[in-house]
Design a protein around this motif. Structure first.
Motif, mmCIF file in Angstrom:
data_model
loop_
_atom_site.group_PDB
_atom_site.id
_atom_site.type_symbol
_atom_site.label_atom_id
_atom_site.label_comp_id
_atom_site.label_asym_id
_atom_site.label_seq_id
_atom_site.Cartn_x
_atom_site.Cartn_y
_atom_site.Cartn_z
ATOM 1 N N MET A 35 0.961 -5.081 -44.700
ATOM 2 C CA MET A 35 1.583 -5.675 -45.911
ATOM 3 C C MET A 35 0.800 -6.180 -47.091
ATOM 4 O O MET A 35 1.249 -5.935 -48.211
ATOM 5 N N GLN A 36 -0.213 -6.751 -46.612
ATOM 6 C CA GLN A 36 -1.231 -6.908 -47.861
ATOM 7 C C GLN A 36 -1.749 -5.792 -48.681
ATOM 8 O O GLN A 36 -1.719 -5.910 -49.970
ATOM 9 N N ASP B 31 2.674 -10.967 -49.829
ATOM 10 C CA ASP B 31 2.283 -12.185 -49.654
ATOM 11 C C ASP B 31 2.582 -12.676 -48.233
ATOM 12 O O ASP B 31 3.446 -12.806 -47.881
ATOM 13 N N THR B 32 1.363 -12.790 -47.557
ATOM 14 C CA THR B 32 1.555 -12.977 -45.928
ATOM 15 C C THR B 32 1.139 -14.485 -45.663
ATOM 16 O O THR B 32 0.872 -14.623 -44.615
ATOM 17 N N THR B 33 1.242 -15.211 -46.652
ATOM 18 C CA THR B 33 0.687 -16.666 -46.401
ATOM 19 C C THR B 33 1.483 -17.228 -45.273
ATOM 20 O O THR B 33 0.987 -17.911 -44.411
ATOM 21 N N TYR B 34 2.836 -16.907 -44.921
ATOM 22 C CA TYR B 34 3.706 -17.534 -44.072
ATOM 23 C C TYR B 34 3.814 -16.509 -42.960
ATOM 24 O O TYR B 34 4.923 -16.452 -42.354
ATOM 25 N N LEU B 35 2.652 -15.365 -42.579
ATOM 26 C CA LEU B 35 2.846 -14.853 -41.293
ATOM 27 C C LEU B 35 1.926 -15.614 -40.383
ATOM 28 O O LEU B 35 0.860 -15.758 -40.498
ATOM 29 N N THR C 70 7.009 -9.715 -53.189
ATOM 30 C CA THR C 70 7.622 -9.996 -51.945
ATOM 31 C C THR C 70 6.521 -11.130 -50.901
ATOM 32 O O THR C 70 5.502 -10.639 -51.072
ATOM 33 N N ALA C 71 7.349 -11.828 -50.226
ATOM 34 C CA ALA C 71 6.819 -12.636 -49.365
ATOM 35 C C ALA C 71 7.337 -12.526 -48.269
ATOM 36 O O ALA C 71 8.386 -12.036 -48.013
ATOM 37 N N TYR C 72 6.506 -12.368 -47.057
ATOM 38 C CA TYR C 72 7.054 -12.286 -45.557
ATOM 39 C C TYR C 72 6.902 -13.674 -44.722
ATOM 40 O O TYR C 72 5.807 -14.234 -44.877
ATOM 41 N N ILE C 73 7.831 -13.928 -43.939
ATOM 42 C CA ILE C 73 7.776 -15.050 -43.024
ATOM 43 C C ILE C 73 7.994 -14.331 -41.600
ATOM 44 O O ILE C 73 8.964 -13.547 -41.562
ATOM 45 N N GLY C 74 7.136 -14.486 -40.694
ATOM 46 C CA GLY C 74 7.321 -14.147 -39.327
ATOM 47 C C GLY C 74 6.179 -14.629 -38.478
ATOM 48 O O GLY C 74 5.123 -15.363 -39.051
ATOM 49 N N LYS D 171 9.225 -16.110 -55.291
ATOM 50 C CA LYS D 171 8.910 -14.807 -55.497
ATOM 51 C C LYS D 171 10.165 -13.998 -55.928
ATOM 52 O O LYS D 171 11.187 -14.698 -55.987
ATOM 53 N N ASP D 172 10.153 -12.899 -56.137
ATOM 54 C CA ASP D 172 11.511 -11.878 -56.026
ATOM 55 C C ASP D 172 12.250 -11.859 -54.760
ATOM 56 O O ASP D 172 13.249 -12.012 -54.590
ATOM 57 N N VAL D 173 11.451 -11.499 -53.577
ATOM 58 C CA VAL D 173 12.280 -11.414 -52.324
ATOM 59 C C VAL D 173 11.366 -12.094 -51.180
ATOM 60 O O VAL D 173 10.157 -11.940 -51.353
ATOM 61 N N ILE D 174 12.050 -12.890 -50.315
ATOM 62 C CA ILE D 174 11.201 -13.234 -49.253
ATOM 63 C C ILE D 174 11.985 -12.539 -47.834
ATOM 64 O O ILE D 174 13.246 -12.401 -48.076
ATOM 65 N N VAL D 175 11.259 -12.092 -47.023
ATOM 66 C CA VAL D 175 11.587 -11.188 -45.925
ATOM 67 C C VAL D 175 11.361 -12.042 -44.621
ATOM 68 O O VAL D 175 10.193 -12.198 -44.478
ATOM 69 N N LEU D 176 12.468 -12.293 -43.782
ATOM 70 C CA LEU D 176 12.150 -12.983 -42.530
ATOM 71 C C LEU D 176 12.693 -11.880 -41.406
ATOM 72 O O LEU D 176 14.117 -11.572 -41.318
#
Length: 311
Positions: free
Chosen positions: A77-78, A83-87, A58-62, A4-9
């Protein structure tokens, strides 16, 4: 899973608002009006939505609960293209929520629930980072447990990502050296707290940033100062960014998250930090004219149109 460009945790939560004619006392049953769920997320969902709407991959982790508040975060977010695969969803915990009681003169009290991110594990975070190896930038903050956030930043750095940390809320324990962090975002209150300075003690922003840099070993520090704009230390180069004055200020709650997201977006688009922070100041100015944090994060074309209107 692709890079991704950015991952947010960071965390997701939902704000609820209600209006009261007085603040309650223990044991009182209080009648309120206009109780509603606002489009206000946690710092993780806020930054993710802002980045997604600016066209950043962007992808999100949480971690959130299997409940309506978690559903809202996933939808917000969607809808923004995140990308909320790792929500991660779980029955172990409820999604964090807060109740803001507003009194007749605008005073407020906040009842803040636990963050569902307390159940997020480092193994889960590492699995997500491994799956998105090659991502350009990793953004995190302390609405998830601070040690998890810092361990994740260190691991992301080992994977070759540029790391950005917003240490808010500040932990009680020392953070130690942060030489694996490329960009540190703080506000002025946090800067003084980090340096054990009274909030009313006189100190120049440049001196404050130099001391924070010396303490943590972070090359780039961005400090927001509310209506006074922001101050930036990039290596040994220092500059300030004036705040953009707008007439119709509606809600400033998400301006800091928006400023950080806008800076990250501009860095991803190839701008240097000076250009990025000046653009982010204009982005934040637009955001405070719109009620609610999630609605305030506008797409790129609207932001550019607003910037043109400033002359």
């Amino acid at each position: 899973m692709s890079k991704k460009d950015v991952i947010v945790l960071n965390s997701h939560g939902v704000g609820q608002y209600a209006y009261a004619d007085h603040m309650p006392v223990w044991g009182e049953t209080l009648c309120v009006t206009k109780w509603h769920v606002a489009e206000d997320g946690g710092k993780g969902s806020n930054v993710s939505v802002a980045l997604g709407r600016l066209g950043i991959d962007t992808a999100y982790i949480g971690k959130v609960g299997n409940d309506p508040w978690g559903d809202l975060g996933e939808k917000w977010m969607q809808d923004a293209g995140v990308d909320t695969t790792y929500l991660y969803r779980t029955d172990e915990v409820s999604t964090g929520t807060g109740l803001i009681l507003i009194g007749p003169d605008g005073q407020n009290t906040v009842i803040d629930g636990d963050s569902s991110s307390v159940k997020l594990t480092l193994d889960e975070v590492k699995a997500a980072l491994d799956a998105m190896k090659g991502t350009t930038m990793f953004v995190t903050g302390f609405e998830v447990p601070e040690q998890l956030s810092l361990d994740a930043a260190r691991y992301a750095k080992e994977l070759g990502m540029v790391t950005l940390v917003n240490p808010s809320p500040l932990p009680e324990k020392p953070m130690g050296r942060l030489d694996y962090v490329d960009y540190l975002f703080i506000n002025e209150v946090e800067g003084r707290y980090i340096l054990d300075l009274p909030q009313d003690s006189p100190i120049l922003p440049q001196d404050m940033l130099n001391k924070v840099q010396e303490k943590y070993g972070v090359p780039n520090i961005i400090m927001t100062m509310g209506g006074d704009g922001s101050a930036v230390l990039c290596g040994d180069e220092y500059w300030t960014v004036e705040s953009v004055k707008v007439e119709n200020v509606v809600n400033t709650a998400g301006a800091g998250d928006g400023y950080m997201a806008a800076t990250v977006a501009q860095l991803i688009l190839g701008k240097d930090l000076k250009e990025a922070t000046h653009w982010a100041s204009k982005y934040a100015a637009l955001s405070v004219t719109i009620d609610g944090t999630i609605p305030a994060y506008r797409p790129m074309d609207e932001v550019e149109e607003f910037i043109k209107s400033l002359g």
